[in-house]
Design a protein around this motif. Sequence first.
Motif, PDB file in Angstrom:
ATOM      1  N   GLU A   1       0.825  -1.228   0.000  1.00  0.00           N
ATOM      2  CA  GLU A   1       0.000   0.000   0.000  1.00  0.00           C
ATOM      3  C   GLU A   1       0.848   1.262   0.000  1.00  0.00           C
ATOM      4  O   GLU A   1       0.506   2.248  -0.647  1.00  0.00           O
ATOM      5  CB  GLU A   1      -0.952  -0.002   1.198  1.00  0.00           C
ATOM      6  N   ALA A   2       1.965   1.238   0.727  1.00  0.00           N
ATOM      7  CA  ALA A   2       2.811   2.439   0.803  1.00  0.00           C
ATOM      8  C   ALA A   2       3.545   2.686  -0.507  1.00  0.00           C
ATOM      9  O   ALA A   2       3.920   3.824  -0.814  1.00  0.00           O
ATOM     10  CB  ALA A   2       3.820   2.298   1.942  1.00  0.00           C
ATOM     11  N   GLY A   3       3.799   1.635  -1.269  1.00  0.00           N
ATOM     12  CA  GLY A   3       4.468   1.817  -2.563  1.00  0.00           C
ATOM     13  C   GLY A   3       5.925   2.209  -2.443  1.00  0.00           C
ATOM     14  O   GLY A   3       6.492   2.750  -3.393  1.00  0.00           O
ATOM     15  N   THR A   4       6.543   1.936  -1.325  1.00  0.00           N
ATOM     16  CA  THR A   4       7.912   2.329  -0.944  1.00  0.00           C
ATOM     17  C   THR A   4       7.966   3.829  -0.639  1.00  0.00           C
ATOM     18  O   THR A   4       7.090   4.587  -1.073  1.00  0.00           O
ATOM     19  CB  THR A   4       9.005   2.006  -2.003  1.00  0.00           C
ATOM     20  N   PRO A   5       8.976   4.249   0.106  1.00  0.00           N
ATOM     21  CA  PRO A   5       9.099   5.686   0.428  1.00  0.00           C
ATOM     22  C   PRO A   5       9.217   6.550  -0.826  1.00  0.00           C
ATOM     23  O   PRO A   5       8.884   7.723  -0.811  1.00  0.00           O
ATOM     24  CB  PRO A   5      10.386   5.749   1.260  1.00  0.00           C
ATOM     25  N   PHE A   6       9.697   5.946  -1.907  1.00  0.00           N
ATOM     26  CA  PHE A   6       9.862   6.718  -3.147  1.00  0.00           C
ATOM     27  C   PHE A   6       8.680   6.530  -4.102  1.00  0.00           C
ATOM     28  O   PHE A   6       8.703   7.003  -5.226  1.00  0.00           O
ATOM     29  CB  PHE A   6      11.172   6.317  -3.835  1.00  0.00           C
ATOM     30  N   LYS A   7       7.666   5.790  -3.645  1.00  0.00           N
ATOM     31  CA  LYS A   7       6.421   5.576  -4.404  1.00  0.00           C
ATOM     32  C   LYS A   7       6.666   4.884  -5.750  1.00  0.00           C
ATOM     33  O   LYS A   7       5.946   5.097  -6.719  1.00  0.00           O
ATOM     34  CB  LYS A   7       5.684   6.907  -4.624  1.00  0.00           C
ATOM     35  N   VAL A   8       7.694   4.052  -5.788  1.00  0.00           N
ATOM     36  CA  VAL A   8       8.032   3.366  -7.040  1.00  0.00           C
ATOM     37  C   VAL A   8       7.058   2.227  -7.337  1.00  0.00           C
ATOM     38  O   VAL A   8       6.753   1.935  -8.484  1.00  0.00           O
ATOM     39  CB  VAL A   8       9.490   2.833  -6.978  1.00  0.00           C
ATOM     40  N   THR A   9       6.551   1.578  -6.276  1.00  0.00           N
ATOM     41  CA  THR A   9       5.733   0.381  -6.515  1.00  0.00           C
ATOM     42  C   THR A   9       4.244   0.637  -6.296  1.00  0.00           C
ATOM     43  O   THR A   9       3.453  -0.303  -6.195  1.00  0.00           O
ATOM     44  CB  THR A   9       6.200  -0.779  -5.607  1.00  0.00           C
ATOM     45  N   SER A  10       3.862   1.899  -6.259  1.00  0.00           N
ATOM     46  CA  SER A  10       2.454   2.240  -6.045  1.00  0.00           C
ATOM     47  C   SER A  10       1.561   1.591  -7.100  1.00  0.00           C
ATOM     48  O   SER A  10       1.905   1.567  -8.284  1.00  0.00           O
ATOM     49  CB  SER A  10       2.263   3.763  -6.101  1.00  0.00           C
ATOM     50  N   GLY A  11       0.441   1.060  -6.644  1.00  0.00           N
ATOM     51  CA  GLY A  11      -0.536   0.493  -7.572  1.00  0.00           C
ATOM     52  C   GLY A  11      -0.353  -0.988  -7.840  1.00  0.00           C
ATOM     53  O   GLY A  11      -1.269  -1.655  -8.333  1.00  0.00           O
ATOM     54  N   LEU A  12       0.804  -1.512  -7.545  1.00  0.00           N
ATOM     55  CA  LEU A  12       1.050  -2.925  -7.874  1.00  0.00           C
ATOM     56  C   LEU A  12       0.229  -3.867  -6.998  1.00  0.00           C
ATOM     57  O   LEU A  12      -0.296  -4.873  -7.469  1.00  0.00           O
ATOM     58  CB  LEU A  12       2.547  -3.252  -7.759  1.00  0.00           C
ATOM     59  N   VAL A  13       0.105  -3.538  -5.717  1.00  0.00           N
ATOM     60  CA  VAL A  13      -0.660  -4.441  -4.845  1.00  0.00           C
ATOM     61  C   VAL A  13      -2.130  -4.455  -5.242  1.00  0.00           C
ATOM     62  O   VAL A  13      -2.795  -5.488  -5.147  1.00  0.00           O
ATOM     63  CB  VAL A  13      -0.467  -4.074  -3.349  1.00  0.00           C
ATOM     64  N   GLU A  14      -2.614  -3.322  -5.736  1.00  0.00           N
ATOM     65  CA  GLU A  14      -4.009  -3.274  -6.172  1.00  0.00           C
ATOM     66  C   GLU A  14      -4.231  -4.206  -7.352  1.00  0.00           C
ATOM     67  O   GLU A  14      -5.262  -4.860  -7.477  1.00  0.00           O
ATOM     68  CB  GLU A  14      -4.418  -1.840  -6.548  1.00  0.00           C
ATOM     69  N   GLU A  15      -3.253  -4.281  -8.250  1.00  0.00           N
ATOM     70  CA  GLU A  15      -3.415  -5.150  -9.421  1.00  0.00           C
ATOM     71  C   GLU A  15      -3.101  -6.613  -9.122  1.00  0.00           C
ATOM     72  O   GLU A  15      -3.792  -7.513  -9.613  1.00  0.00           O
ATOM     73  CB  GLU A  15      -2.520  -4.663 -10.573  1.00  0.00           C
ATOM     74  N   PHE A  16      -2.043  -6.853  -8.321  1.00  0.00           N
ATOM     75  CA  PHE A  16      -1.569  -8.233  -8.185  1.00  0.00           C
ATOM     76  C   PHE A  16      -1.863  -8.875  -6.834  1.00  0.00           C
ATOM     77  O   PHE A  16      -1.635 -10.071  -6.656  1.00  0.00           O
ATOM     78  CB  PHE A  16      -0.058  -8.285  -8.466  1.00  0.00           C
ATOM     79  N   GLY A  17      -2.359  -8.086  -5.896  1.00  0.00           N
ATOM     80  CA  GLY A  17      -2.759  -8.662  -4.613  1.00  0.00           C
ATOM     81  C   GLY A  17      -1.591  -8.872  -3.663  1.00  0.00           C
ATOM     82  O   GLY A  17      -0.420  -8.799  -4.050  1.00  0.00           O
TER      83      GLY A  17
END
Lengths: 328, 331
Positions: free
Chosen positions: B33-49
Motif C-alpha cells: 500500500e505504501a508503494g515504498t518511500p519513493f512511491k516506485v511500486t504504487s498500484g502494484l498491490v491493487e493489481e496483483f494482490g
Amino acid sequence: MAKPAQKNSDAYLHMYRQMVKIRVFEDSANELYLTAKMPGLTHMYSGQEAVAVGICEALETRDKITSTHRGHGHCVAKGANFKQMFCELLGKDEGYCHGKGGSMHIADQANGNLGANAIVGGSAGIATGAALTAKTLGTGDVAVCFFGDGALGQGLLYECMNMAALWDLPVIYACENNLYGEYTHVSEMAAGALMDRASAFGIEGHEVDGQDVLAVNELSQQLVARARNGEGPFFMLLNTYRYHGHHVGDINRAYYRSKEEETFWKETRDPITNFGDWLVTEKLASFDELQALHAEIKTEAKAAVNYALSAAYPAVEDVTEHVFAETV
Amino acid sequence: MRNITLSKAVNEALAEEMRLDSTVILMGEDVAEAGTPFKVTSGLVEEFGTTRVIDTPISEPGFTGLAVGAAMTGLRPVVDIMFGDFLFLIMDQLCNQAAKTHYMSGGKLTVPMVVRTNMGATRRSAAQHSQSLHALVAHIPGIKVAMPSSAYEAKGLMKTAIRDNNPVIIFEDKLMYQDKAPVPEQEYLIPFGAAHILREGSDITLVATSSMVQVAQAAALHLAEQGVSAEVIDPRTIAPLDEETILTSVKKTSRAIVIDEGHQSYGVTAEIAARIAEKAFYHLDAPVQRLGAMDVPIPFSPALEDLTVPTPDDVVARALMAMRGELFHAL
C-alpha cells in the motif's frame, strides 16, 4: 522406544537401513580423512541418525529440506546415493555438484535436498523461502529446515520464523540439539528455554527424544501432514548427541566434554542399537538379518568409496563453468 | 515519444513482467500500500494482490533469504531493499548464498532473483542512507549488477533482470526517481553487458555510471565549447562489463576518465581504469584518471556533502589537464 504408529515391517526395516547407511557413510568418510585420502575436513553426523531418518521418512521426494555443515545424514536420509556422495566428498566430477561443493555444500535437488550450508543458520531463509513458494504456487510441498543448537544464536533464524508464522508457511524448523555448537556447550550459548523461541512467535513447538527414531517419525508424520494442510509452521526440538568432535580433526575433546559423557550416549542411547533391539524384540527382524544388513551396506560403501577414489576430477576448464546460469 | 519518470519506468517494468509471468513476486518493506518511500511500486498491490506484492517485516536478511529459497524452488522474486546502505545487512544471503548456489551445486540449482535498491548522495540523508555500494557486490562472482542512468535504461534493464536466471542487483539513483526521459510505449529490453555510447567523440573517453552519466554529458558539452571532443560511454551493467566497447573507444581517443559515485578506493573506477591500463596502455596519451566519491563517510551538512561527489567541473578540469599533457601525480 515410543509406541509405534501402525506400520508394516518393511517401513521399520527401511528406517533401520537408512540409519545404518548414515553411520556406515560417516565411518567411511572418517576413514578417508584419517588415511589422508580426502581433501579438507568434514563434520560427522554419527549419533544423530534418528533425527534425519525419522523426519525424512515422513517426507515425500517433492518435499524440500535444507541441511547444515553436518549434512551427510540429511542427504542420505532424503534419498541420495553413496557413489555420488563419496565422489562429491573427494571433489570428483561425478559428485552431486561435480566436485564444486564438497562435503559442506552437497545438494541433491532431484530428491528435494536444497543443499547443505556452511554458514550456521544460513539456510533458514532458503527453507522458509521454499515454503513461500509452496504456499504461493499451491504445490502442497513442505519444507524442513535442519539446524543445530548453534544456529539458535543467529538472528536470521528468528527473522525467518517470524515471517513463517505471520504468513502460515508450510515449514518445519528442526532444531537438532546435539549439546555442542562447535566446541562449546549449549548452556553457555543459549539463554532461556530453547522451546520458548518457538512460542515467542506463536509457533507450535514439540520436544522429542532425538535418539528414538519411532518417536521422531511419529511426530514428524503428524506435523508434515498438518503443514501440508496449511497449519504450519512448526518447531521441533530434537535432543540428540554428536559422537565425533565438531569435525573429523577435533580429536582431543576433554576440555569441553568428558569421555564418560560420550560413552554414556554411545552405550545407552545409540539410536541404531536401540532400534535394532526393538526390532528383534518385536520379532520384526532377527539379529542375523540385521547383521546381514550391516554387512551389505558396508560392502556397498566400500564399493562406492573405491569407485570415488578412482573417479576422475573435473576438467580444468570446468573451473569457470556454472558461475552464471544460462538465460534462454 | 512520451516522457515518464524513472520511478514510473521501474513501476511499468515490474507490472509488465508480473503480468507476463505469474511466478514473479515483489517483496520488501512497505512495497504494498505504501508503494515504498519513493512511491516506485504504487498500484502494484491493487493489481496483483498481497500474495504477489508482499509487505515484509523490517528484516532485510530474513526476507532476502526467503527470496533465495523461493527463487531456488520456482518463483522469481524481486526484493526491494529500501536503501542501498542496507546491503551490508544482507551480504550473507546475497554473497554467500544467492551468488554461490548455482556454482556450488554444480549447476543444478538456480537463483533467479532481483534485488532492487538505490544509491546516490546529496540528498542530505547522511552516512547511512547515501552510500553507493555497487562495487561491493560487483566483486562477488555470480551476481550481475545493473546501474540504470535514465528512465529508459531503468525500465529496460529491470525487465532483463527479472528474466535473468541469476541473482541480479539493480542500483537506482534515488535522486533520479523524478527525472523524466523518453520511454517507448511498446515493450523493449536492454541486454546486459552491452555498453551504450551516448555521445561520440575523438579526444577523450568519459566512462560513467548511473547519475554520473549526466555529469559526464554536462562535462562533454562544456568541453565541446573549448574544442575538446569527448565520447561518453555508459556501461549499463558493471557485471558483466562491456570491456570491448570501452577499449575500442579509448584506443580511438587515447585518453580516458572513469566516473562513478562509489568511493574511489578499490572501486568501480579503479577496476575499469585498470582494465584500460592493462589492455590499451600503448594507445594512451595520458594516464587514465578516476573520479569517484571521496573516501569519507557521506557527511550530513550540505556544505560538506556536495564536496564528496564528482561534478561536471571536476570532469572538465581533469579532461583539460589530460589534453594539455599535464602530469597528474600531484592530484
